[in-house]
Design a protein around this motif. Structure first.
Motif, PDB file in Angstrom:
ATOM      1  N   MET A  48       0.854  -1.219   0.000  1.00  0.00           N
ATOM      2  CA  MET A  48       0.000   0.000   0.000  1.00  0.00           C
ATOM      3  C   MET A  48       0.880   1.257   0.000  1.00  0.00           C
ATOM      4  N   PRO A  49       0.696   2.178  -0.984  1.00  0.00           N
ATOM      5  CA  PRO A  49       1.460   3.432  -0.953  1.00  0.00           C
ATOM      6  C   PRO A  49       1.007   4.299   0.229  1.00  0.00           C
ATOM      7  N   LEU A  50       1.895   5.216   0.625  1.00  0.00           N
ATOM      8  CA  LEU A  50       1.518   6.127   1.713  1.00  0.00           C
ATOM      9  C   LEU A  50       0.313   6.954   1.290  1.00  0.00           C
ATOM     10  N   SER A  51      -0.605   7.132   2.188  1.00  0.00           N
ATOM     11  CA  SER A  51      -1.762   7.967   1.844  1.00  0.00           C
ATOM     12  C   SER A  51      -2.434   8.461   3.118  1.00  0.00           C
ATOM     13  N   LEU A  52      -3.270   9.451   2.935  1.00  0.00           N
ATOM     14  CA  LEU A  52      -4.089   9.914   4.056  1.00  0.00           C
ATOM     15  C   LEU A  52      -5.170   8.873   4.323  1.00  0.00           C
ATOM     16  N   ARG A  85     -10.839   8.942   6.010  1.00  0.00           N
ATOM     17  CA  ARG A  85     -11.491   9.992   6.797  1.00  0.00           C
ATOM     18  C   ARG A  85     -10.860  11.352   6.474  1.00  0.00           C
ATOM     19  N   ALA A  86      -9.533  11.395   6.467  1.00  0.00           N
ATOM     20  CA  ALA A  86      -8.839  12.670   6.228  1.00  0.00           C
ATOM     21  C   ALA A  86      -9.062  13.140   4.798  1.00  0.00           C
ATOM     22  N   ALA A  87      -9.133  12.203   3.877  1.00  0.00           N
ATOM     23  CA  ALA A  87      -9.303  12.576   2.474  1.00  0.00           C
ATOM     24  C   ALA A  87     -10.656  13.252   2.250  1.00  0.00           C
ATOM     25  N   ARG A  88     -11.609  12.972   3.127  1.00  0.00           N
ATOM     26  CA  ARG A  88     -12.952  13.561   2.979  1.00  0.00           C
ATOM     27  C   ARG A  88     -13.013  14.987   3.521  1.00  0.00           C
ATOM     28  N   THR A  89     -12.008  15.404   4.288  1.00  0.00           N
ATOM     29  CA  THR A  89     -12.111  16.721   4.918  1.00  0.00           C
ATOM     30  C   THR A  89     -11.646  17.816   3.954  1.00  0.00           C
ATOM     31  N   VAL A  90     -12.242  18.964   4.079  1.00  0.00           N
ATOM     32  CA  VAL A  90     -11.856  20.111   3.244  1.00  0.00           C
ATOM     33  C   VAL A  90     -11.626  21.303   4.155  1.00  0.00           C
ATOM     34  N   GLN A  91     -10.886  22.277   3.644  1.00  0.00           N
ATOM     35  CA  GLN A  91     -10.645  23.475   4.456  1.00  0.00           C
ATOM     36  C   GLN A  91     -11.978  24.165   4.732  1.00  0.00           C
ATOM     37  N   SER A  92     -12.157  24.594   5.958  1.00  0.00           N
ATOM     38  CA  SER A  92     -13.426  25.234   6.280  1.00  0.00           C
ATOM     39  C   SER A  92     -13.582  26.508   5.460  1.00  0.00           C
TER      40      SER A  92
END
Ligand SMILES: Cc1ncc(COP(=O)(O)O)c(C=O)c1O
Length: 400
Positions: free
Chosen positions: A1-5, A8-15
């Motif tokens: 598996m390559p490194l990745s977020l 859960r983190a991938a779903r977050t966006v800057q407020s």
């Protein structure tokens, strides 16, 4: 598996709010986007914290918080909210009401549990639910009074629904739920065996009548998780002092998760807030309502005048306004148009809706010093000259 977020983190966006604050900074504008209360911190709160530091209250505290603040909160809950609670077993001091809600969700929700959220919603409520892998179900409040359709709630609830989220007075709409609405929601929660998570952070920011806590309604004490804090009331958003009040059956689990993530709320600042609660007279809290009504009226009158028709709030310190006259197709473009034309930053309405319900809205925050708010209104008044004279049909009628 390559490194990745994580997923859960991938779903977050800057407020959206943070992004707008950055854009505002760039043009040296006035930031009516962020809910930061610029008013003065009361002296007993400041002095209490300073003395606590000097007297060596600088270590970890018990997970639930120091006794003086728990006692002060329990006494205030009895006096102001009408809720009896035991400061030893039913009050938890949290890292802001934001920390309270995260710990509550971890303690009381399983992944896949559904939680009903009224929209327009406060982004942190949604994102916290998503972070714990709960499933939000949306019920839309209708402008201009932000009323809800009872059938919408009945249609939305399922056997997997565990809770309903309530925020009164509400960010961003400023809605204050009426006693009748709260009673209906209480019966709905009892009928479907739901928790009510209630965020009462704006309990003192009410422009008519008195705050009603869900936990005071018949039969609601055991299923209501009351969250609040002093960020807004004492203008100490950076101190991170909030609390949860609930039945002892839930309190221990909430306290456990709060300990795990935050360990404790800042020790000397707990004492500062305890001193504030203990020393400040009733009139301090009454003044908040009076002060903010003036700020609300100044901003809402200006918005009316320039054609950004506001939905005048009954509480909290935000206004949603109809942005039809601004150029752009999305609320984000409209908010940028206002920032570019006047130097006043707002939040795009899309930040408060899961669908496209907010695309014609922008949110203003009026928790600003009088001087800053007056300057913002002066700048806003220049808007009509800067816009094309042709106003799209239907504009200005959104809330009538
Ligand atoms: C509805 C609502 N809840 C909670 C918070 C944050 O409160 P705290 O500073 O206690 O975490 C805010 C801040 O804007 C808010 O609007």
């Amino acid at each position: 598996m390559p490194l990745s977020l994580s997923r859960r983190a991938a779903r977050t966006v800057q407020s959206e709010i943070r992004a707008m604050s950055i854009a505002c900074e760039k043009v040296k504008g006035i930031n009516l986007a962020q809910g930061v209360c610029d008013t003065e911190v009361p002296a007993p709160v400041r002095e209490g914290a300073k003395q606590a530091i000097d007297h060596g209250i600088n270590s970890y505290t018990r997970a639930e918080g120091l006794a003086p603040i728990r006692q002060a909160i329990a006494e205030k809950m009895r006096r102001f909210n009408g809720v009896e609670c035991d400061h030893e077993t039913e009050v938890i001091v949290n890292s802001g009401s934001t920390g309270a809600f995260y710990a509550v969700c971890l303690a009381l929700l399983n992944p896949g549990d559904e939680v009903i959220l009224f929209e327009p919603y406060y982004g942190y409520h949604l994102n916290t639910l998503v972070a714990v892998e709960a499933v939000p179900l949306y019920v839309t409040l209708r402008a201009p009074d932000w009323t809800f359709n009872r059938e919408d709630l009945e249609r939305t609830v399922t056997l997997r629904t565990r809770a309903i989220m309530l925020n009164s007075p509400s960010n961003p709409s400023g809605k204050v739920f009426t006693r009748e609405e709260l009673e209906w929601i209480a019966n709905f929660a009892k009928r479907h065996d739901l928790f009510v998570f209630t965020d009462e952070i704006y309990e003192y920011f009410i422009f008519e009548g008195r705050h009603i806590s869900m936990a005071t309604l018949p039969g609601m004490r055991e299923r209501t998780i009351t969250m609040s804090g002093y960020s807004k009331t004492f203008s100490i958003t950076g101190w991170r002092i909030g609390y949860t009040v609930c039945d002892r059956r839930w309190a221990q689990g909430i306290s456990y998760f709060h300990d795990l993530i935050y360990v404790c709320a800042p020790a000397p600042l707990q004492i500062g807030v305890a001193e504030g609660i203990r020393q400040l007279p009733e009139s301090f809290y009454e003044e908040i309502g009076k002060e903010f009504i003036q700020k609300r009226d100044l901003l809402c009158n200006t918005l009316h005048e320039i054609g950004l028709t506001p939905s005048v709030p009954n509480g909290a310190y935000y206004v949603l306004a109809d942005a039809s006259i601004l150029s752009g197709t999305t609320s984000r473009e409209k908010a940028m148009c206002l920032l570019n034309e006047t130097g006043v930053a707002t939040v795009a309405g899309s930040a408060f809706y899961h669908g496209n319900g907010g695309e014609n809205l922008i949110r203003f925050c009026f928790a600003k010093t009088d001087a800053e708010l007056a300057e913002a209104c002066r700048r806003l008044k220049a808007l009509p000259e800067k816009l094309p004279s042709e106003i799209p049909s239907g504009a200005r009628d959104h809330y009538r």
